[in-house]
Scaffold this motif. Structure first.
Motif, PDB file in Angstrom:
ATOM      1  N   ARG A   6       3.175  44.026   7.754  1.00 28.18           N
ATOM      2  CA  ARG A   6       3.187  45.203   6.872  1.00 28.18           C
ATOM      3  C   ARG A   6       4.587  45.514   6.349  1.00 28.18           C
ATOM      4  O   ARG A   6       4.777  46.455   5.593  1.00 28.18           O
ATOM      5  CB  ARG A   6       2.621  46.403   7.623  1.00 28.18           C
ATOM      6  CG  ARG A   6       1.188  46.196   8.052  1.00 28.18           C
ATOM      7  CD  ARG A   6       0.529  47.439   8.625  1.00 28.18           C
ATOM      8  NE  ARG A   6       1.343  48.247   9.514  1.00 28.18           N
ATOM      9  CZ  ARG A   6       1.429  48.100  10.841  1.00 28.18           C
ATOM     10  NH1 ARG A   6       0.749  47.148  11.438  1.00 28.18           N
ATOM     11  NH2 ARG A   6       2.162  48.911  11.565  1.00 28.18           N
ATOM     12  N   ALA A   8       7.986  45.598   4.269  1.00 32.44           N
ATOM     13  CA  ALA A   8       8.323  45.486   2.845  1.00 32.44           C
ATOM     14  C   ALA A   8       9.123  44.220   2.557  1.00 32.44           C
ATOM     15  O   ALA A   8       9.115  43.728   1.434  1.00 32.44           O
ATOM     16  CB  ALA A   8       9.106  46.717   2.393  1.00 32.44           C
ATOM     17  N   CYS A   9       9.766  43.668   3.552  1.00 25.71           N
ATOM     18  CA  CYS A   9      10.625  42.495   3.360  1.00 25.71           C
ATOM     19  C   CYS A   9       9.888  41.172   3.462  1.00 25.71           C
ATOM     20  O   CYS A   9      10.476  40.125   3.212  1.00 25.71           O
ATOM     21  CB  CYS A   9      11.748  42.514   4.385  1.00 25.71           C
ATOM     22  SG  CYS A   9      11.169  42.386   6.099  1.00 25.71           S
ATOM     23  N   VAL A  38      15.355  47.807   0.202  1.00 23.33           N
ATOM     24  CA  VAL A  38      14.031  47.305   0.579  1.00 23.33           C
ATOM     25  C   VAL A  38      13.539  48.068   1.807  1.00 23.33           C
ATOM     26  O   VAL A  38      12.396  48.531   1.850  1.00 23.33           O
ATOM     27  CB  VAL A  38      14.053  45.781   0.847  1.00 23.33           C
ATOM     28  CG1 VAL A  38      12.730  45.308   1.424  1.00 23.33           C
ATOM     29  CG2 VAL A  38      14.400  45.016  -0.416  1.00 23.33           C
ATOM     30  N   CYS A  39      14.395  48.224   2.780  1.00 19.70           N
ATOM     31  CA  CYS A  39      14.023  48.917   4.013  1.00 19.70           C
ATOM     32  C   CYS A  39      13.668  50.381   3.759  1.00 19.70           C
ATOM     33  O   CYS A  39      12.805  50.938   4.442  1.00 19.70           O
ATOM     34  CB  CYS A  39      15.163  48.853   5.031  1.00 19.70           C
ATOM     35  SG  CYS A  39      15.542  47.205   5.636  1.00 19.70           S
ATOM     36  N   SER A  41      11.943  51.718   1.560  1.00 13.24           N
ATOM     37  CA  SER A  41      10.563  51.948   1.146  1.00 13.24           C
ATOM     38  C   SER A  41       9.551  51.345   2.120  1.00 13.24           C
ATOM     39  O   SER A  41       8.363  51.267   1.819  1.00 13.24           O
ATOM     40  CB  SER A  41      10.334  51.347  -0.249  1.00 13.24           C
ATOM     41  OG  SER A  41      10.481  49.939  -0.203  1.00 13.24           O
ATOM     42  N   CYS A  42      10.014  50.925   3.272  1.00 15.53           N
ATOM     43  CA  CYS A  42       9.155  50.202   4.213  1.00 15.53           C
ATOM     44  C   CYS A  42       8.425  51.141   5.171  1.00 15.53           C
ATOM     45  O   CYS A  42       9.035  52.019   5.786  1.00 15.53           O
ATOM     46  CB  CYS A  42      10.005  49.215   5.010  1.00 15.53           C
ATOM     47  SG  CYS A  42       9.004  48.156   6.073  1.00 15.53           S
ATOM     48  N   SER A  43       7.123  50.904   5.311  1.00 15.58           N
ATOM     49  CA  SER A  43       6.296  51.743   6.186  1.00 15.58           C
ATOM     50  C   SER A  43       6.514  51.458   7.675  1.00 15.58           C
ATOM     51  O   SER A  43       6.116  52.264   8.523  1.00 15.58           O
ATOM     52  CB  SER A  43       4.814  51.569   5.845  1.00 15.58           C
ATOM     53  OG  SER A  43       4.402  50.239   6.109  1.00 15.58           O
ATOM     54  N   ARG A  45       9.634  50.640   8.989  1.00 15.11           N
ATOM     55  CA  ARG A  45      11.082  50.630   9.173  1.00 15.11           C
ATOM     56  C   ARG A  45      11.502  51.024  10.589  1.00 15.11           C
ATOM     57  O   ARG A  45      12.319  50.359  11.221  1.00 15.11           O
ATOM     58  CB  ARG A  45      11.725  51.574   8.162  1.00 15.11           C
ATOM     59  CG  ARG A  45      13.217  51.660   8.292  1.00 15.11           C
ATOM     60  CD  ARG A  45      13.800  52.616   7.291  1.00 15.11           C
ATOM     61  NE  ARG A  45      15.233  52.695   7.480  1.00 15.11           N
ATOM     62  CZ  ARG A  45      16.026  53.421   6.748  1.00 15.11           C
ATOM     63  NH1 ARG A  45      15.545  54.128   5.754  1.00 15.11           N
ATOM     64  NH2 ARG A  45      17.314  53.441   6.992  1.00 15.11           N
TER      65      ARG A  45
END
Length: 82
Positions: A6, A8-9, A38-39, A41-43, A45
């Protein structure tokens, strides 16, 4: 580590998270900034950062934090008393 699916990267060039350029150079700073975007917007993180701290990951940007920032977080955790 199903959380990684899941992240974002997952489809981003790993070079921005593990740049060849030194973090003290313009290219290194640019890669770190790009990785942190990028991080941001990561769910997953927080889970990523926890994993990097728990495993004492010595390289790259994980959970939006650089190597030096994670070392600071780790040393701060050891300095606390309950």
């Amino acid at each position: 580590m199903s959380w990684m699916y899941r992240a974002a990267c997952r489809d981003v060039d790993p070079e921005i998270f593990f740049p060849i350029a030194s973090p003290d150079t313009e290219a290194g700073e640019a890669a770190e900034t790009q990785a942190k975007q990028v991080c941001g917007s990561c769910s997953v993180r927080a889970r990523c950062l926890d994993e990097a701290i728990e495993s004492r990951e010595p390289h790259g940007v994980w959970g939006g934090e650089s190597e030096s920032a994670r070392r600071g977080l780790l040393s701060g955790a050891h300095g606390r008393t309950s």
